[in-house]
Design a protein around this motif. Structure first.
Motif, short mmCIF file in Angstrom:
data_model
loop_
_atom_site.label_atom_id
_atom_site.label_comp_id
_atom_site.label_asym_id
_atom_site.label_seq_id
_atom_site.Cartn_x
_atom_site.Cartn_y
_atom_site.Cartn_z
N ASP A 1486 -2.94 16.55 19.94
CA ASP A 1486 -2.65 15.47 19.02
C ASP A 1486 -3.81 15.31 18.02
N GLU A 1487 -3.48 15.10 16.74
CA GLU A 1487 -4.52 15.03 15.70
C GLU A 1487 -5.56 13.96 16.00
N ARG A 1488 -5.08 12.79 16.50
CA ARG A 1488 -6.02 11.68 16.73
C ARG A 1488 -7.01 12.05 17.82
N GLU A 1489 -6.49 12.70 18.89
CA GLU A 1489 -7.38 13.08 20.00
C GLU A 1489 -8.44 14.06 19.50
N ILE A 1490 -7.99 15.06 18.73
CA ILE A 1490 -8.95 16.09 18.31
C ILE A 1490 -9.98 15.47 17.37
N GLU A 1491 -9.55 14.46 16.57
CA GLU A 1491 -10.52 13.82 15.67
C GLU A 1491 -11.61 13.12 16.47
N ILE A 1493 -12.65 14.05 19.35
CA ILE A 1493 -13.54 15.09 19.91
C ILE A 1493 -14.47 15.62 18.81
N ILE A 1494 -13.88 15.84 17.62
CA ILE A 1494 -14.69 16.40 16.52
C ILE A 1494 -15.84 15.45 16.18
N ALA A 1495 -15.59 14.18 16.32
CA ALA A 1495 -16.64 13.20 15.99
C ALA A 1495 -17.87 13.42 16.86
N THR A 1496 -17.69 13.96 18.08
CA THR A 1496 -18.85 14.13 18.97
C THR A 1496 -19.58 15.46 18.71
N VAL A 1497 -18.95 16.35 17.89
CA VAL A 1497 -19.55 17.68 17.69
C VAL A 1497 -20.67 17.59 16.67
N ARG A 1498 -21.75 18.34 16.91
CA ARG A 1498 -22.89 18.27 15.98
C ARG A 1498 -22.78 19.26 14.83
N ASP A 1499 -22.31 20.47 15.12
CA ASP A 1499 -22.33 21.53 14.11
C ASP A 1499 -21.27 21.29 13.04
N SER A 1500 -21.69 21.28 11.76
CA SER A 1500 -20.75 20.88 10.69
C SER A 1500 -19.64 21.92 10.52
N ASN A 1501 -19.97 23.21 10.66
CA ASN A 1501 -18.93 24.24 10.50
C ASN A 1501 -17.90 24.12 11.62
N LEU A 1502 -18.40 23.81 12.80
CA LEU A 1502 -17.50 23.70 13.95
C LEU A 1502 -16.53 22.52 13.76
N LYS A 1503 -17.03 21.45 13.17
CA LYS A 1503 -16.16 20.30 12.89
C LYS A 1503 -14.95 20.74 12.05
N GLY A 1509 -7.83 24.40 14.86
CA GLY A 1509 -7.54 25.10 16.12
C GLY A 1509 -8.35 26.38 16.30
N ILE A 1510 -9.51 26.46 15.61
CA ILE A 1510 -10.37 27.64 15.75
C ILE A 1510 -11.72 27.19 16.28
N ARG A 1520 -23.97 21.13 24.33
CA ARG A 1520 -22.79 20.28 24.50
C ARG A 1520 -21.62 20.77 23.64
N ASP A 1521 -21.97 21.25 22.42
CA ASP A 1521 -20.92 21.78 21.54
C ASP A 1521 -20.25 22.98 22.21
N ARG A 1522 -21.10 23.84 22.83
CA ARG A 1522 -20.52 25.03 23.49
C ARG A 1522 -19.58 24.62 24.59
N LYS A 1523 -20.02 23.64 25.37
CA LYS A 1523 -19.17 23.17 26.49
C LYS A 1523 -17.83 22.64 25.95
N THR A 1524 -17.92 21.85 24.87
CA THR A 1524 -16.70 21.28 24.28
C THR A 1524 -15.73 22.40 23.90
N VAL A 1525 -16.27 23.43 23.22
CA VAL A 1525 -15.42 24.52 22.75
C VAL A 1525 -14.80 25.25 23.94
N GLU A 1526 -15.63 25.52 24.97
CA GLU A 1526 -15.10 26.25 26.14
C GLU A 1526 -13.96 25.45 26.78
N GLU A 1527 -14.21 24.17 26.91
CA GLU A 1527 -13.23 23.29 27.53
C GLU A 1527 -11.90 23.34 26.76
N LEU A 1528 -12.01 23.17 25.45
CA LEU A 1528 -10.80 23.14 24.61
C LEU A 1528 -10.06 24.47 24.71
#
Length: 1662
Positions: A1486-1491, A1493-1503, A1509-1510, A1520-1528
């Motif tokens: 869901d767009e709201r959920e991913i937003e 999550i994105i708010a917690t990410v530090r790297d601007s390109n990753l945001k 979906g990439i 922490r960013d790596r963990k987030t990505v692995e989880e997703l």
């Protein structure tokens, strides 16, 4: 007159189409012209006739020689640039002049000088002698008669006057005389609107006095009023452009119309203006009388048959050859509207007045219907045949100032051709020429809102850039807001010289301001600015302009020509950023189009995606900073020589006129040598007429200084002309001389500057008047003379008028009479610009396919929709061969575009440039196509002209080292001669040859490089070598047999010649001492510099070492050491490029080739470069010797090293284990605690097969199985055995990479001694176990599990080898066995490894790569291109397509080599997603959920990428960013993960599809890109296929095309493991000695026998 085209069905009803004897040829212009030419040829005295006359009465050979020498003399007098026809007619003139003279007298000299201008007297004497010798045998009287009968000069006005022979037909087709046409008003029963009646009457009235005397009803009556009124009006100086007849016609039409007097009064007022008020009232008062008297004229007076007058009812314009009426689209529409309104009015009137007629309309009377049809056909006969429906009402765009479009709305425009040529035009018609003069326009009045923009009001950056300017001009001020403060695309059409370059500057400033940080720092890396200029000369001027302006900011921009930019974006070489900026839709690219005024600006605007309400600016000629008056002169003479003479004369008169008025003049000619000839000719004429005083410069203050400057020049003509006030300017002059001419002209010391068109494009140098003399220009590409293009003319005219000094400028074009109307129409009412794209469609399509932007027909059709061609095809389908019906049925032209791209695809497929599969519509690029695209190869030709043959023969004998096949008569022979002349640095005289030589030189290097690449791809060694040599020959302009030192300009020719005589090679020179060299060359001091040069010639030494890996693969290690001295002036500052290839001369095959660059650093430090590559060999195993060649880009040595494969012993193949079918359940472990650790119920077949050996025995085990087959679980089984059987013992698990051991810590010794399981890397364990005697916990180890043991062959291999050897050594000393379990991928030489590990028959399990729990489908794609970054960029689209086709909704892993590549790949994939219907298709959350999550990410390109979906995964991300990505990714919330290669080892994230994007990484040590170990690639592929979800995994591997075969082989074949201990053996022996394990030489020997190295040494000694 031909009848209108009507269908057969309609014709049958009418007599309109009465059959004429319709002879097609009458209307064929070509045959008419040919006949006319033949007629002239028969009538005048021609060269052919002279030849014929002479050959009748003399022996042939002698007469041929005389005629040839006469032609030669004529050529010297007239020059060669006007073609053979001119030379021949000059020869005729000379024959005519000298046929009765025996010497060259003053009269003859004057005649020749008058005709040709200054000429060499020797040529005149030679021609006189030739003519005398030719005439002698014929007899004087005979020749005199011959010339009298034919001479063109004695009777110039021969023949009847023009038009006498035109037969005039008056017959027309009548209706039956019974029927009257149904008309509404009674008095119109016999109306004829044909004004010819009126005219004829007027003529006869004036000419025939007797009729006048008879008091004819008309002349005394009302009809003459119209004529007299018109003449009175025109004599008052009104409407100068109209003739009385035209105006009478227009007025007569209006008076006979159905309009009321009031309506008519308005229209007449619009037409005649306030001056015509009296006339209007007179005409309206007597309207009926005038109309009646003209219509009721007696038929016999008109010379018409009675029924003509009846027929011509409703005819608004004269029918027969009276005048041409041009009707524009708008007028036609206007007429339609006007007629429709008229009908409505009439109906209304009818409805009210005559009841009976409405009843009559209901009854069908066949005769009446036929009459109506007849009437309709007559109307149709006057309508244009082809018309397009267009909405008449023109949209008004805010920034378009187009007086043409405005004028088109006025009724006066509808009336006739009034507006087609501007008012105030003056025509002058003499025997010699016709002249049309168009006066300058009035400037546009200034509007209310217009305010000039002052530079002082702008920000400081703009003030820096526009330094020295007070304010922007009118056009710049109007555009300022949009250009400077918005991001809109712009199209600006404005006259030349209106200051468009500054508008470009404004947009540049806007970009700079966007990237300006607070504090005034400009982020220069974030943007690029490209300026594309159509010609080199213009590009050079723009480079200077922008360079100066942007200097204070320290910003550089790219100024290029279209071809260069096309090549850059095609190849995408070097800086990927360039092509990515252009291709990627993510970044906003602003497009600014600048152009001269062009009529179809709306089409161009839609092509550039310009919003017409904001970004479209059109300024017509009223906005020229200096209004322009144009004069067109057409010379009437048809004889070529007479033409040239007349042009000279007219040119002189025009120049004189301007100079007398105190103006400066530029005369434009079209050949470099014509500049001198014209200037000398003008000086000669001025002297003859005694008018040279007007031209001489006024002696100003610094005149003396200037004169000195000029005298220093080496250009002799320039020095001669300067005192007379004349100058020349062309691209063949030295830069310094050109600058001198420019400055003298701007200072006013030159009154006349004769130049070529490059001056108009390249240098901004205005003059009051410009004159274009002649419009024929030589085109080197076509090898013929062509007409001067309209763009050139506009550019040259743009130089007329100096903004600071002149009120107006004057442009004159002197052309031949037949081209006069052509240039008139082009400059006054321009034709729309059509697209030229179709000619080059195949080439451009090939370029897109080679780039990878177009892969199938559908994409090609879409790609065509972005072209200007598409815009024009829809606007004007007929011009592109699309008929009206096809366009109506397919308005988006989908089918037509498809037809075009399929046709182009077929052509390319036939030429082997692409592979095109019509069934599926897919295109695939081939090597040939890529080479053609990269080197811009097209199909072009050159042709030979007769006048060049002589000079070509001279060049052939002087400069050509090799025979030219085909001789100089053929095109290819000519090219050969010119190319050899270029290489030999020969001098060429003839103008056309100079430009051809330039053309050949420019293109040959490119074409030969393309051929070289093709030969290299085809793997033909001999051909490749020859072509590379040829490339260098052309590049350096130095023959292969010449001495390499000829490349150094500092050595004199004398020295070089001696070097060649003495046969001193570079090698010899290197070995000799400098004084020896000096003595050999008889020049003592030169020895030092010769020796220096010899050492600077690039040379290298090569050592090769060859090692067979399997029976069919050799690994070659090359060590390349530079063997020359670096010098920046010679070698530049980057590096020396080399081509390296391995060839087999016996089989004529190249096994491997690559391009390498020796860096300056390496050469200076003499640091060797190591290159490792593998080459496939084929059974039967060769015994040949293969040599590696490394030719250099510069001259010098061609080193080669021999690789002999004779002594290699080839590895033998190993048997494989077959996987058993049954799967055993987990309960076989017999321990509930162990069982509870597994989530599944059954082991897979591989695990089942090895279960017994691992869990129930203590033998050493080697397990070779593909990645993803569950080897980790096998390791766990072995651990369970230790835990259950030997409590207290330790398990050591060695993983080769840190990434495999997540949570890496360095624990203290206590932690290690208490632990049951130690997980470590080889190096750590090596460090710990070196002192095994003192460490009890090392001795407690019961099992050593080594994961990825096949890494023995890689860098980390020696450490692994030492650990295992030491373990075996320890267990033999402590008599306590340590079990070793090795896990690896499938192996080729598993037996050797097993022997080393001490494994007998039991314990060796080696499964084939095909035995995978999830079968794997592998696709390998090769990509061309030498450079890494662009090659990676070209892989992005195929990656996107692979995801779409193989895994549209399942998880995808993409492996790249660096952090930067993760980012670039992600951004490109987003760009491709943006063009899809659902750009977020890879995001499964869901767009709201991913937003959140994105708010917690530090790297601007990753945001940014997560939103699509990439995910990105690399070591540079925060934990922490790596963990987030692995989880997703694991939870399938995002579909695509782009990771660096370490992830393949470290984290077990299986995916359905794995894309390995590129198999090289940058190695910091060697500073070059090297290949991944094959094991890494296998490891990455192993991540494809998720055992629990997929029944099949997919791997797509994108590699450099030259490595494709290698990967094909190894991904399917098991890999042999070699030892790499030898290179580091001393370090390890030292460690063992230090630990006390080794104390003697014998110990060391024993120690080595434990190693794997020892096993391999025996098996494969190489």
């Amino acid at each position: 007159m031909s009848p209108p085209r009507l269908t057969g069905a309609l014709r049958s009803f009418s007599t309109v189409s009465k059959k004429e004897d319709f002879n097609e040829q009458l209307y064929d212009l070509k045959t008419k012209r040919l006949k006319r030419r033949e007629l002239f040829a028969r009538e005048g005295l021609t060269w052919q006739k002279i030849v014929h006359l002479c050959s009748e009465h003399q022996d042939n050979a002698k007469q041929q020689a005389e005629l040839k020498s006469l032609l030669q003399a004529a050529k010297e007098i007239v020059g060669t640039e006007h073609g053979q026809a001119a030379v021949e007619s000059a020869a005729v003139f000379l024959f005519e002049t000298f046929h009765n003279k025996d010497h060259v007298g003053t009269e003859e000299t004057r005649a020749i000088k008058q005709m040709f201008g200054p000429f060499p007297s020797s040529a005149a004497e030679a021609s006189c002698a030739c003519v005398a010798r030719l005439v002698a045998p014929l007899g004087d009287s005979r020749v005199e008669n011959f010339i009298q009968s034919l001479s063109s000069r004695h009777n110039p006005q021969r023949g009847p006057s023009f038009g006498r022979n035109i037969a005039f037909s008056y017959d027309c087709y009548a209706l039956d005389p019974l029927e009257e046409l149904p008309c509404s008003e009674v008095n119109e029963e016999n109306v004829s609107l044909d004004f010819i009646n009126f005219l004829n009457h007027q003529q006869s009235g004036r000419n025939v006095a007797s009729e006048e005397a008879s008091g004819s009803s008309l002349n005394s009556g009302e009809g003459a009023i119209l004529r007299s009124e018109v003449e009175k009006y025109l004599n008052g100086g009104n409407m100068i452009s109209s003739s009385p007849e035209e105006l009478c016609t227009s007025l007569f039409e209006m008076l006979t119309s159905h309009k009321s007097d009031d309506e008519l009064q308005n229209e007449l007022f619009e037409l005649l203006g306030p001056e015509g008020l009296e006339m209007i009232s007179t005409l309206l008062q007597r309207r009926a009388a005038i109309v009646d008297s003209l219509i009721s004229m007696p038929p016999d007076r008109t010379g018409y048959t009675p029924d003509v007058s009846r027929l011509a009812i409703g005819e608004a314009k004269p029918t027969f050859a009276c005048q041409v009426t041009i009707q524009s689209e708008q007028e036609k529409q206007m007429m339609k509207l006007y007629r429709r309104e008229e009908k409505r009015e009439r109906k209304r009137g009818k409805g009210g007045e005559e009841g009976e007629s409405s009843d009559a309309a209901l009854t069908f009377d066949p005769r009446e219907m036929r009459t109506q049809r007849e009437q309709a056909l007559l109307t149709a006969r006057r309508d244009p045949i082809l018309s397009r429906e267009r909405v008449y009402e023109r949209i008004r765009y805010p920034n378009v100032y187009d007086c043409h479009a405005e004028a088109a709305k006025t009724p006066a425009f509808v009336g006739g051709a009034k507006m087609m040529l501007p008012e105030g035009i003056r025509r002058d018609n003499t025997k010699m020429y016709e002249e049309v003069e168009i006066p300058p326009n009035d400037p546009m009045p200034i509007g209310f809102e217009e305010k000039p923009v002052f530079i002082s009001e702008l920000d400081e950056i703009a003030q820096l850039v526009f330094k020295g300017m007070k304010r922007l001009n009118r056009i710049q001020s109007l555009v300022f807001e949009t250009a400077y403060n918005t991001n809109e695309n712009l199209l600006i059409c404005a006259p030349t010289g209106a200051g468009k370059t500054n508008i470009a500057m404004l947009t540049v400033l806007h970009v700079i301001n966007q990237h300006l940080q607070p504090g005034g720092v400009i982020k220069k890396d974030e943007f690029k600015i490209v300026y594309v200029a159509p010609m080199k000369a213009l590009a050079a001027e723009m480079t200077n302009y922008f360079g100066k302006r942007l200097e204070p900011l320290g910003i550089t921009m790219l100024v290029t020509t279209p071809e260069k930019w096309d090549v850059v974006t095609r190849k995408s070489v070097g800086d990927v950023a360039l092509s990515q900026i252009v291709e990627s839709t993510q970044s906003m690219i602003r497009i600014l189009g600048l152009s001269a005024t062009l009529p179809n600006y709306l089409d161009v605007a839609s092509f550039l995606h310009v919003n017409p309400y904001i970004g479209l600016f059109f300024f017509d000629s009223r906005f020229r900073p200096v209004p322009l008056g144009q004069t067109f002169v057409g010379v009437k003479a048809t004889n070529k020589i007479q033409q040239l003479h007349d042009m000279e004369e007219i040119c002189y008169n025009k120049v004189l006129e301007q100079v007398k008025d105190g103006h400066q003049v530029m005369v434009f000619v079209h050949a470099r040598n014509a500049t001198v000839r014209t200037a000398m000719g003008l000086i000669e004429m001025a002297k003859n007429h005694g008018e040279i005083g007007f031209f001489q410069p006024n002696q100003g203050a610094d005149y003396g200084h200037c004169e000195k400057q000029i005298q220093r020049s080496r250009n002799k003509e320039m020095k001669e002309m300067f005192p007379e006030g004349f100058g020349i300017h062309h691209a063949g002059m030295l830069r310094s001389d050109r600058s001198m001419m420019e400055s003298m002209f701007s200072k006013g010391y030159l009154k006349v500057l004769v130049c070529t068109a490059t001056l108009a494009w390249g240098v901004n140098l205005p003059a009051h008047a410009v004159i274009i003399k002649g419009t024929q220009i030589y085109d080197a590409k076509r090898g013929t003379l062509v007409d001067l293009g309209i763009l050139d003319v506009m550019q040259i005219f743009g130089r007329a008028g100096r903004p600071q000094f002149d009120k107006y400028g004057e442009g004159t074009i002197i052309t031949t009479h037949d081209k006069l109307s052509h240039y008139l129409t082009l400059l006054t009412q321009q034709n729309p610009i059509e697209s030229q794209f179709l000619d080059r469609l195949a080439d451009n399509l090939n370029a897109e396919i080679a780039l990878g932007t177009v892969t199938n027909v559908e994409e090609a059709v879409k790609w065509l929709s972005y072209t200007y061609l598409f815009v024009r095809m829809r606007a004007n389908p007929l011009a592109y061969g699309i008929n009206h019906k096809a366009y109506q049925m397919d308005p988006s032209l989908m089918l037509y575009r498809k037809e075009l791209v399929v046709e182009a695809g077929r052509k390319l497929d036939k030429a082997r440039m692409i592979r095109f599969e019509e069934r599926t519509g897919y295109y695939a690029s081939t090597d040939m196509g890529r080479t053609a695209s990269h080197f811009y190869i097209r199909y072009n030709t050159i042709e030979v002209r007769d006048e060049e043959l002589e000079e070509l023969d001279q060049l052939l004998s002087n400069y050509c080292e090799l025979p030219a096949a085909g001789g100089v008569e053929n095109g290819y022979g000519k090219i050969n001669v010119l190319l050899q002349t270029y290489i030999s640095r020969g001098e060429v005289d003839s103008f056309s040859l100079i430009s051809d030589l330039g053309y050949v030189a420019q293109n040959s290097a490119r074409i030969v490089r393309a051929l070289f690449e093709i030969a290299l791809r085809k793997r033909w060694p001999a051909m490749t070598y020859r072509l590379l040599t040829l490339c260098k020959v052309i590049d350096k302009r130095l023959w292969g047999f010449a001495h390499p030192l000829r490349q150094f300009p500092n050595l004199s020719h004398l020295v070089l010649n001696r070097l060649e005589e003495k046969k001193l090679t570079v090698d010899k020179l290197k070995e000799m001492r400098k004084d020896e060299i000096g003595h050999m060359l008889h020049h003592v001091n030169v020895g030092q510099s010769v020796k220096q040069c010899a050492h600077q010639i690039p040379a290298i030494t090569m050592e090769a070492n060859i090692q067979p890996i399997t029976r069919t693969v050799l690994r070659v290690r090359l060590v390349i050491t530079p063997d020359f001295r670096w010098h920046d002036q010679v070698h530049g500052s980057v590096g020396e490029p080399w081509w390296l290839w391995v060839e087999d001369p016996i089989n004529d095959h190249i096994y491997h080739s690559e391009h390498i660059l020796l860096q300056k650093k390496q050469v200076v430090s003499e640091e060797p470069q190591h290159i490792v590559f593998t080459i496939p060999i084929f059974e039967p195993l060769p015994l040949s010797t293969t040599s590696g060649r490394c030719p250099t880009a510069g001259w010098g040595q061609r080193p080669s090293a021999s690789l002999t494969s004779r002594t290699s012993s080839y590895p033998r193949d190993t048997p494989h284990t077959a996987a058993g079918p049954a799967a055993s359940p987990v309960t076989a472990l017999g321990n509930p605690e162990f069982e509870s650790l597994f989530k599944f119920t059954h082991f897979n077949p591989i695990q089942t097969q090895i279960f017994h050996t691992l869990y129930h025995t203590d033998t050493n085990v080697l397990l070779g199985a593909p990645t993803g087959s569950g080897k980790t679980i096998a390791a766990e089984m072995a651990m369970f055995r230790v835990f259950s059987q030997y409590p207290g013992a330790k398990v050591v698990y060695i993983a080769p990479m840190k990434a495999l051991l997540t949570g890496d810590v360095t624990p203290d010794m206590r932690a290690i001694s208490q632990a049951d399981l130690i997980v470590t890397t080889p190096e750590k364990w090596d460090g710990v176990s070196r002192s095994w005697q003192n460490r009890s916990y090392v001795q407690k180890v019961a099992i050593l599990i080594i994961d990825e043991i096949h890494l023995l062959g890689e860098d980390r291999g020696p450490v692994l080898e030492v650990i295992v050897s030491r373990t075996n050594f320890i267990s033999s000393h402590t008599s306590k066995r340590v079990r070793v379990v090795g896990l690896s991928t499938a192996l080729a030489n598993a037996r050797d490894l097993a022997d080393w590990l001490g494994i007998g028959q039991v314990g060796l399990f080696n499964f084939r790569p095909s035995v995978r729990p999830v079968p794997l489908e592998v696709h390998i794609h090769g990509f061309p291109g030498q450079h890494y970054c662009p090659r990676m960029a070209s892989m992005n689209k195929p990656t996107f397509q692979a995801i779409r086709s193989h895994s549209p909704a399942k998880p995808v892993l993409i492996f790249v080599s660096s952090r930067r590549q993760t980012r670039l790949t992600a951004l490109d994939l987003i760009a491709y997603l943006a063009t899809e219907d659902n750009p977020k298709q890879w995001l499964h959350q869901d767009e709201r959920e991913i937003e959140a999550i994105i708010a917690t990410v530090r790297d601007s390109n990753l945001k940014l990428t997560l939103a699509f979906g990439i995910g990105m995964h690399h070591a540079g991300l925060h934990e922490r960013d790596r963990k987030t990505v692995e989880e997703l990714f694991v939870n399938c919330k995002i579909q695509v993960l782009i990771a660096t290669s370490t992830l393949a080892w470290g984290v077990n994230f299986p995916a359905h599809l794995v894309v390995v994007k590129g198999t090289e990484y940058y190695d910091g040590k060697t500073r070059r890109y090297v290949d991944y170990p094959i094991t890494d690639v296998l490891q990455m592929m192993g991540r494809a296929g998720r055992p629990q979800f997929d029944d099949q995994g997919k791997a797509v591997i994108l590699v450099h095309d030259i490595k494709k075969d290698f990967y094909k082989k190894f991904l399917y074949e098991p890999f042999p493991v070699e030892s790499s201990l030898l290179s580091v053996l001393p370090d390890h022996l030292n460690a063992e000695v230090a630990a006390g394990t080794i104390s003697s030489k014998q110990d060391a020997m024993d120690y080595i026998t434990w190693t794997y190295f020892f096993r391999r040494l025996v098996m494969n000694p190489r």
